[in-house]
Design a protein around this motif. Structure first.
Motif, short mmCIF file in Angstrom:
data_model
loop_
_atom_site.label_atom_id
_atom_site.label_comp_id
_atom_site.label_asym_id
_atom_site.label_seq_id
_atom_site.Cartn_x
_atom_site.Cartn_y
_atom_site.Cartn_z
N VAL A 1 -13.88 13.32 4.89
CA VAL A 1 -13.85 11.86 4.97
C VAL A 1 -15.23 11.30 4.62
CG1 VAL A 1 -13.69 9.91 6.58
CG2 VAL A 1 -11.96 11.71 6.61
N ASN A 2 -16.30 11.93 5.14
CA ASN A 2 -17.64 11.43 4.84
C ASN A 2 -17.95 11.56 3.35
OD1 ASN A 2 -20.50 10.65 5.33
ND2 ASN A 2 -20.77 12.73 4.56
N LEU A 3 -17.62 12.72 2.76
CA LEU A 3 -17.92 12.89 1.33
C LEU A 3 -17.15 11.87 0.49
CD1 LEU A 3 -17.95 16.78 0.93
CD2 LEU A 3 -19.85 15.23 1.38
N ASN B 1 -16.12 8.91 1.53
CA ASN B 1 -16.75 7.60 1.73
C ASN B 1 -18.05 7.48 0.93
OD1 ASN B 1 -14.75 6.73 3.40
ND2 ASN B 1 -15.83 7.26 5.30
N ASN B 2 -18.83 8.55 0.90
CA ASN B 2 -20.07 8.51 0.12
C ASN B 2 -19.76 8.23 -1.35
OD1 ASN B 2 -21.63 9.10 2.32
ND2 ASN B 2 -22.07 11.22 1.75
N GLY B 3 -18.73 8.90 -1.86
CA GLY B 3 -18.35 8.70 -3.26
C GLY B 3 -17.91 7.27 -3.51
N THR C 1 -29.99 5.79 2.56
CA THR C 1 -30.51 4.69 1.75
C THR C 1 -29.64 3.45 1.95
OG1 THR C 1 -29.14 5.34 -0.13
CG2 THR C 1 -31.38 6.24 -0.06
N LYS C 2 -28.68 3.59 2.88
CA LYS C 2 -27.76 2.47 3.10
C LYS C 2 -28.38 1.46 4.04
CE LYS C 2 -23.99 5.43 1.90
NZ LYS C 2 -22.81 6.20 2.26
N PRO C 3 -27.93 0.20 3.94
CA PRO C 3 -28.51 -0.83 4.81
C PRO C 3 -28.24 -0.51 6.28
CG PRO C 3 -26.70 -1.71 3.47
CD PRO C 3 -26.94 -0.33 3.01
N LEU D 1 -26.08 10.82 8.79
CA LEU D 1 -25.73 12.11 9.39
C LEU D 1 -24.66 12.85 8.60
CD1 LEU D 1 -25.79 11.25 13.19
CD2 LEU D 1 -27.29 12.82 11.93
N GLY D 2 -24.00 12.15 7.69
CA GLY D 2 -22.84 12.73 7.00
C GLY D 2 -23.14 14.05 6.30
N LEU D 3 -24.11 14.04 5.40
CA LEU D 3 -24.39 15.26 4.64
C LEU D 3 -25.07 16.32 5.49
CD1 LEU D 3 -25.38 13.86 1.14
CD2 LEU D 3 -23.41 15.27 1.70
MG LIG Z 1 -22.08 9.34 4.39
#
Ligand SMILES: [Mg+2]
Ligand SMILES: Nc1ncnc2c1ncn2[C@@H]1O[C@H](COP(=O)(O)OP(=O)(O)OP(=O)(O)O)[C@@H](O)[C@H]1O
Length: 294
Positions: A25-27, A29-31, A92-94, A101-103
């Motif tokens: 899910v995190n990967l 969302n990152n994409g 790097t997100k606001p 923590l995702g990666l």
């Molecule tokens: Mg993430």
């Protein structure tokens, strides 16, 4: 757009399902976050072997793996960002959008599972993050060596127990099938058509298999439903109940077969035949399906 690339006949893998879900899910969302201007996100799975090379291009140990990759066509990362992405709390997100923590979690999870994580990223072109997880035979061997004393406990897991999503429009037929499954220890959720089956998934129900009638009223029939469900739950085992199948359905059934464990049950379906097909597709799955939230 979301695309899945999952060739048939993939080997099973062993990993903690809930953690794997959270990581995917995190990967994903990152994409999505990297593609503000849109693009295609690809979720892919493939069996790969890492040979015992002198200077491997990555930190993955020699062995056989199932590699799960998430690729986007987004902004990509600079070498400076790339060097730091696995650090906990690097983002790097606001403020309030990312915790960073995702990666770090994905990396930890892949290593604990006996595999690893690799990233390829080109600024302005996109990113592919791959999780390498050991193929089941290796993982089982390790686990059995580590926990010989608990091996007998595993046999105590009650048979059945699996969660089943049952889609069938005829109430009487559905009630009979549900009662049979329930008698054999399955946890059944019933839907009267494809739309309500999908609503049940949206509500958070995570089935181990789908049992669906082919012809149902509404925009989606049983095969359409299966395709939709597998976009969310990759390679979910399925049993398709059908009276007649014309030529038009044959190609779609082949596609369903390629998409994961799949069995056909001719109407009228006897209880024994249903239980037999269901047990077979669950067995073929080897693992429970991987969930991917869209
Ligand atoms: Mg993430
Ligand atoms: N697919 C990607 N494309 C471009 N940059 C990425 C991608 N994935 C991660 N990054 C960069 O790596 C950083 C860290 O990612 P990570 O998933 O660890 O944390 P996050 O997404 O910022 O926050 P969290 O996942 O905790 O909500 C991101 O802030 C972003 O700069």
């Amino acid at each position: 757009m979301l695309r899945t690339v999952v060739p048939p006949g993939l080997p099973p893998l062993q990993a903690d399902k809930a953690q794997l879900e959270a990581v995917l899910v995190n990967l994903t969302n990152n994409g999505r976050d990297a593609m503000a201007a849109g693009g295609t996100l690809i979720l892919a799975a493939e069996a790969v072997t890492v040979p015992g090379a002198e200077n491997p291009p990555h930190n993955i140990q020699p062995g056989t793996y199932l590699r799960l990759s998430v690729s986007d066509e987004g902004e990509g990362m600079s070498p400076e960002v790339l060097a730091r992405v696995s650090e906990p709390f690097f983002t790097t997100k606001p403020r309030g959008k990312g915790t960073g923590l995702g990666l770090a979690m994905a990396h930890g999870f892949a290593e604990q599972s006996g595999g690893g994580l690799t990233i390829r990223s080109v600024l302005g072109e996109g990113t592919t993050v791959s999780i390498w997880l050991p193929r089941l035979p290796d993982a089982v061997a390790v686990q059995e060596r580590e926990s010989d004393d608990t091996a007998s406990d595993r046999g105590a897991v009650p048979e059945g127990g699996n969660a089943i999503l049952l889609a069938e429009d005829k109430a009487e037929v559905r009630a009979v099938l549900a009662a049979q499954l329930d008698d054999h220890g399955y946890q059944v959720r019933e839907a009267e058509d494809a739309a309500s089956a999908l609503a049940i998934l949206e509500g958070g129900f995570r089935p181990d298999a789908l049992v669906t009638d082919l012809s149902m009223p509404g925009a989606l029939d049983g095969l359409d439903l299966l395709r939709e469900v597998r976009l969310r739950l990759l390679r979910l085992p399925a049993v398709l109940v059908t009276g007649h199948a014309g030529d038009a359905e044959v190609e779609r059934m082949r596609e369903a077969e390629r998409g994961g464990p799949f069995a056909l049950l001719r109407k009228p379906a006897s209880p024994e035949a249903l239980l037999d097909r269901l047990a077979r597709v669950l067995r073929q799955a080897g693992i429970h399906a991987i969930a991917v939230n869209q």
